[in-house]
Design a protein around this motif. Sequence first.
Motif, PDB file in Angstrom:
ATOM      1  N   ILE A 117       0.900  -0.965  -0.231  1.00 44.07           N
ATOM      2  CA  ILE A 117      -0.268   0.131   0.152  1.00 44.07           C
ATOM      3  C   ILE A 117       1.206   1.159   0.361  1.00 44.07           C
ATOM      4  O   ILE A 117       1.851   1.292   1.187  1.00 44.07           O
ATOM      5  N   THR A 118       0.528   2.046  -1.273  1.00 42.77           N
ATOM      6  CA  THR A 118       1.435   3.250  -1.167  1.00 42.77           C
ATOM      7  C   THR A 118       1.562   4.180  -1.060  1.00 42.77           C
ATOM      8  O   THR A 118       1.836   5.412  -0.806  1.00 42.77           O
ATOM      9  N   SER A 119      -0.196   4.290  -0.816  1.00 48.54           N
ATOM     10  CA  SER A 119      -0.889   5.626  -0.046  1.00 48.54           C
ATOM     11  C   SER A 119      -1.534   5.482   0.106  1.00 48.54           C
ATOM     12  O   SER A 119      -2.980   4.339   0.146  1.00 48.54           O
ATOM     13  N   LYS A 120      -2.475   6.423   1.346  1.00 51.83           N
ATOM     14  CA  LYS A 120      -3.907   6.544   1.846  1.00 51.83           C
ATOM     15  C   LYS A 120      -4.690   7.495   2.547  1.00 51.83           C
ATOM     16  O   LYS A 120      -3.625   8.852   3.568  1.00 51.83           O
ATOM     17  N   ARG A 121      -5.434   7.948   1.647  1.00 52.90           N
ATOM     18  CA  ARG A 121      -5.894   9.461   1.796  1.00 52.90           C
ATOM     19  C   ARG A 121      -7.376   9.263   1.185  1.00 52.90           C
ATOM     20  O   ARG A 121      -7.793   8.899   0.689  1.00 52.90           O
ATOM     21  N   PHE A 122      -7.857  10.555   1.687  1.00 58.75           N
ATOM     22  CA  PHE A 122      -9.016  11.350   1.929  1.00 58.75           C
ATOM     23  C   PHE A 122      -9.331  12.283   0.424  1.00 58.75           C
ATOM     24  O   PHE A 122      -8.602  12.740   0.142  1.00 58.75           O
ATOM     25  N   TRP A 123     -10.291  11.132  -0.433  1.00 56.60           N
ATOM     26  CA  TRP A 123     -10.918  12.103  -1.883  1.00 56.60           C
ATOM     27  C   TRP A 123     -10.674  13.795  -0.789  1.00 56.60           C
ATOM     28  O   TRP A 123     -11.681  14.065  -0.359  1.00 56.60           O
ATOM     29  N   GLY A 124     -10.172  14.645  -1.809  1.00 54.76           N
ATOM     30  CA  GLY A 124     -10.514  16.258  -1.163  1.00 54.76           C
ATOM     31  C   GLY A 124      -9.281  16.662  -0.775  1.00 54.76           C
ATOM     32  O   GLY A 124      -9.014  17.978  -0.338  1.00 54.76           O
ATOM     33  N   GLU A 125      -8.195  15.782  -0.321  1.00 52.36           N
ATOM     34  CA  GLU A 125      -6.975  16.526   0.588  1.00 52.36           C
ATOM     35  C   GLU A 125      -5.932  16.405   0.201  1.00 52.36           C
ATOM     36  O   GLU A 125      -5.299  16.825   0.875  1.00 52.36           O
ATOM     37  N   PHE A 126      -5.751  15.764  -1.163  1.00 57.87           N
ATOM     38  CA  PHE A 126      -5.245  15.668  -1.923  1.00 57.87           C
ATOM     39  C   PHE A 126      -4.859  16.610  -3.188  1.00 57.87           C
ATOM     40  O   PHE A 126      -6.235  16.682  -4.224  1.00 57.87           O
ATOM     41  N   ALA A 127      -4.043  16.807  -4.108  1.00 62.58           N
ATOM     42  CA  ALA A 127      -4.046  17.945  -4.708  1.00 62.58           C
ATOM     43  C   ALA A 127      -5.304  17.711  -6.088  1.00 62.58           C
ATOM     44  O   ALA A 127      -5.813  18.785  -6.297  1.00 62.58           O
ATOM     45  N   MET A 128      -4.588  17.039  -6.329  1.00 64.53           N
ATOM     46  CA  MET A 128      -5.483  15.970  -7.829  1.00 64.53           C
ATOM     47  C   MET A 128      -6.913  16.085  -7.901  1.00 64.53           C
ATOM     48  O   MET A 128      -8.209  16.797  -8.339  1.00 64.53           O
ATOM     49  N   THR A 129      -7.484  15.646  -6.449  1.00 66.21           N
ATOM     50  CA  THR A 129      -8.475  15.905  -6.316  1.00 66.21           C
ATOM     51  C   THR A 129      -9.639  17.343  -5.810  1.00 66.21           C
ATOM     52  O   THR A 129     -10.458  17.329  -5.552  1.00 66.21           O
TER      53      THR A 129
END
Length: 377
Positions: A117-129
């Motif tokens: 697992i290379t990333s765990k991110r919530f939608w809207g909290e990283f640049a592209m989303t």
Amino acid sequence: MTKARQLWLKIHTYLGLSIGIMLVLLGLTGSILVFYLQFDIWLNPDIEAVSTAPVSQQQTVFDQLQQQFPTRTDSWRIEQPLHSGWPIMARYYTPVETRDLQFAPLMVTIDPATLEITSKRFWGEFAMTWIYNLHYSLLVDKTGKTFVGIIGLISLISLLSGVVLWWPGWHKLQQVMAWRLRTSYAKKVFDLHILSGSYGFIVLFMLSLTGAALALPSQTQQIIRVFSPLASSPILARSLQQQGKKPVISADTAVASAFKLFPNAELRWVESPGFKKNSWRVVFYQQGEPSRRFPRTQVWVNAFTGDIVASRDGLADSAGDKVLNWLHPLHNGEAFGLTGRIIVFICGFLPLILFITGLLRWQQKRHARKRTAYRHS
């Protein structure tokens, strides 16, 4: 100048001045989103896959997700990589952390070779989303999405008014479409505005129309239903008691069952039943569908018996459903491959050019009217 032309000029001018900034914002963010998955990898190189080998067993991915996120017992949806070097992307649609938002799943990337697992991110909290939410809803969720749809409809009127003012007649069309910028500054501004609008009209009109339709899905479907029936999601039984008594079949068993219906299709998505659902959902791409990433060919497989309980053939959709299926791949250019994406990417910069040149042209006319009034005073 005739009264009709004066009216069209006022409509075109005031619409451009009033919604121009919004169209610039939507155009620039739209250009970025044409390649947003690739941009995300460039911005976050750690998520790039170390191997191009595809995952042969889908269940291993779900096992890894269950091991890493044992408390997230609802459905996971995993997407197969579109290109070599891309990770598997998993979505968990019901995280408690973002339950107050309309759309904010947990996004997880997994290397298809190592299953790391290379990333765990919530939608809207990283640049592209974040850019995606800005483009789709102006960061204000449902209200913003409706506003974007209205802006898209207004932009259609602006584009049509521009064509009415510009239209030279068929006999002069080839002449006026010749790319040229005249010598004086004022004429260069005018020529750039006219040429940008005329060359980009078809694509800009298509982007405005599809963008409005995507932002106003309920209204779009109501209109289409007047002319054609639309598919509805199958009614699937939910049986938590059965789940407690009988083991859930593996993802690979579900996929194998689904492949029996579409043996020549490409596997794109697999959605687990989770704790609440009674079936696996397997999504395939068939040659001829407009979107490879979001195809419409789907099979629902009973999570306990492996029986097929429902299916949808994306190539056999009604005319109305085919219209809906084309909206997103037309809007991002995917329907026409890399060439289509590049064209949409370039055209996303045209609203900026049109707004700046239109604003300069408006200021030039204002100054000209003031000089004329001063000379006659």
